[in-house]
Design an enzyme around this catalytic site. Structure first.
Site, short mmCIF file in Angstrom:
data_model
loop_
_atom_site.label_atom_id
_atom_site.label_comp_id
_atom_site.label_asym_id
_atom_site.label_seq_id
_atom_site.Cartn_x
_atom_site.Cartn_y
_atom_site.Cartn_z
CE LYS A 51 -4.50 0.13 0.52
NZ LYS A 51 -5.35 -0.52 -0.48
CB THR A 57 -2.68 -3.44 -0.72
OG1 THR A 57 -3.96 -3.11 -1.27
CG2 THR A 57 -1.86 -4.19 -1.74
NE ARG A 104 27.76 30.07 -8.29
CZ ARG A 104 27.79 28.87 -8.82
NH1 ARG A 104 27.49 28.68 -10.09
NH2 ARG A 104 28.15 27.82 -8.11
CD GLN A 143 30.37 20.58 -9.18
OE1 GLN A 143 30.03 21.70 -8.79
NE2 GLN A 143 30.37 20.26 -10.46
CG HIS A 202 21.17 28.13 -13.36
ND1 HIS A 202 22.41 27.90 -12.82
CD2 HIS A 202 20.86 26.99 -14.05
CE1 HIS A 202 22.84 26.69 -13.17
NE2 HIS A 202 21.91 26.12 -13.92
#
Ligand SMILES: O=c1[nH]c(=O)c2[nH]c(=O)[nH]c2[nH]1
Length: 300
Positions: free
Chosen positions: A11, A58, A177, A227, A255
């Site tokens: 389920k 289920t 940025r 990263q 962005h």
């Protein structure tokens, strides 16, 4: 001619709410979750021979989730997932594995007149706490905890320069940025051999540590790249939670593009003069990593 090569059933989207009422203080606490249970075992004949005798319906699985929620704490979700998994693998001899996923939604206590309100809550964002637990009969339980949909943005303190350039490169380097992402972070626990072992772990403290490290590192790191910043997060979570064997992040780079408005009366809106940006929906960067301790990882 053909063979069944994958079979799980159960389920999904079992919505659950539990309230804890402290009668003495009158303070109530609430938890809301969405639960998925998928079972594995000797169930092939239900697919291949219409043999429903092996099927734990289920609907039965859903009712079981409600009953176990009544009989056990449902928070932390890692422990409730292990309780559900143990129930199905111990109750039914032909069920050999249970995959339980729990999504825990936010209900944050309201502050009213400067005081925590005893029974009123609000949804402070779409962030969710997620658990994926796999219980295998006689083998233990493998647990992965996650943070998902935690939306963050910093308006400076992020750079991206020195990247590889060739005839396909158009992106200019930047020393300042906007950085925004929707955090998906996961941490894989060591294999737990038993339910009592799972019950001895402070999963809430680990979740708080992972969340705090994510937010603090995002805010304070002078980011060289997504990263590098995510690696620093992984490294700190591994150091903070000794029972965690691997930490992973999946971070979309949401962005925000500068808009050149110089065509209009020479308006300055680029570089250090940029204040109005165009948020982008897609395409987006997607940066992923998994960081482990040195040595093999125990997996079910
Ligand atoms: O932090 C980033 N990592 C990248 O790999 C990348 N690529 C890109 O275009 N912008 C960024 N930013």
């Amino acid at each position: 001619m053909s063979q069944l090569s994958y079979a799980r059933y159960g389920k999904d989207n079992v919505r659950l709410y539990k309230v804890d009422k402290d009668e003495r203080s009158g303070v109530q606490s609430v938890v809301e979750q969405t639960v998925r249970v998928l079972l594995e075992g000797d169930i092939e004949t239900s697919y291949t021979q219409a043999d429903n005798s092996v099927v734990v319906a289920t609907d039965t699985q859903k009712q079981t989730v409600y009953i176990l929620a009544k009989q056990n704490p449902i928070s932390p979700p890692e422990q409730f997932a292990a309780v559900i998994g143990e129930h199905f693998t111990k109750t039914y001899p032909h069920i050999h594995a249970a995959h339980v996923k729990i999504i825990q939604h936010r209900w944050t206590r309201m502050t009213v007149d400067g005081k925590p309100h005893p029974h009123s809550f609000f949804r402070d964002g779409e962030e969710v706490r997620v658990v994926e637990a796999l219980t295998r009969e006689n083998q233990g339980v493998s647990i992965r905890s996650k943070i998902e949909k935690l939306l963050v943005l910093k308006s400076t303190g992020s750079a991206f320069h020195g990247f590889h350039r060739d005839e396909y490169t158009q992106l200019p380097e930047t020393w300042d940025r906007i950085l925004s992402t929707e955090v998906e972070a996961g941490w894989q626990w060591k294999l737990f051999k038993s339910l009592p072992e799972v019950k001895s772990v402070d999963f809430d403290a680990a979740w708080k540590a992972a969340r705090d490290i994510t937010l603090n590192t995002f805010a304070t790191d002078n980011s060289a790249s997504v990263q590098n910043t995510m690696y620093k997060m992984c490294d700190q979570i591994l150091a903070a939670v000794p029972l965690v064997e691997a930490v992973d992040y999946s971070l979309p780079n949401k962005h925000y593009f500068e808009i050149d408005l110089s065509w209009h009366k020479g308006l300055k809106n680029t570089g250090k003069d940029a204040t109005v940006y165009a948020p982008q929906s897609n395409p987006n960067g997607l940066i992923q990593c998994t960081v482990t301790r040195k040595g093999p990882i125990a997996k079910l």
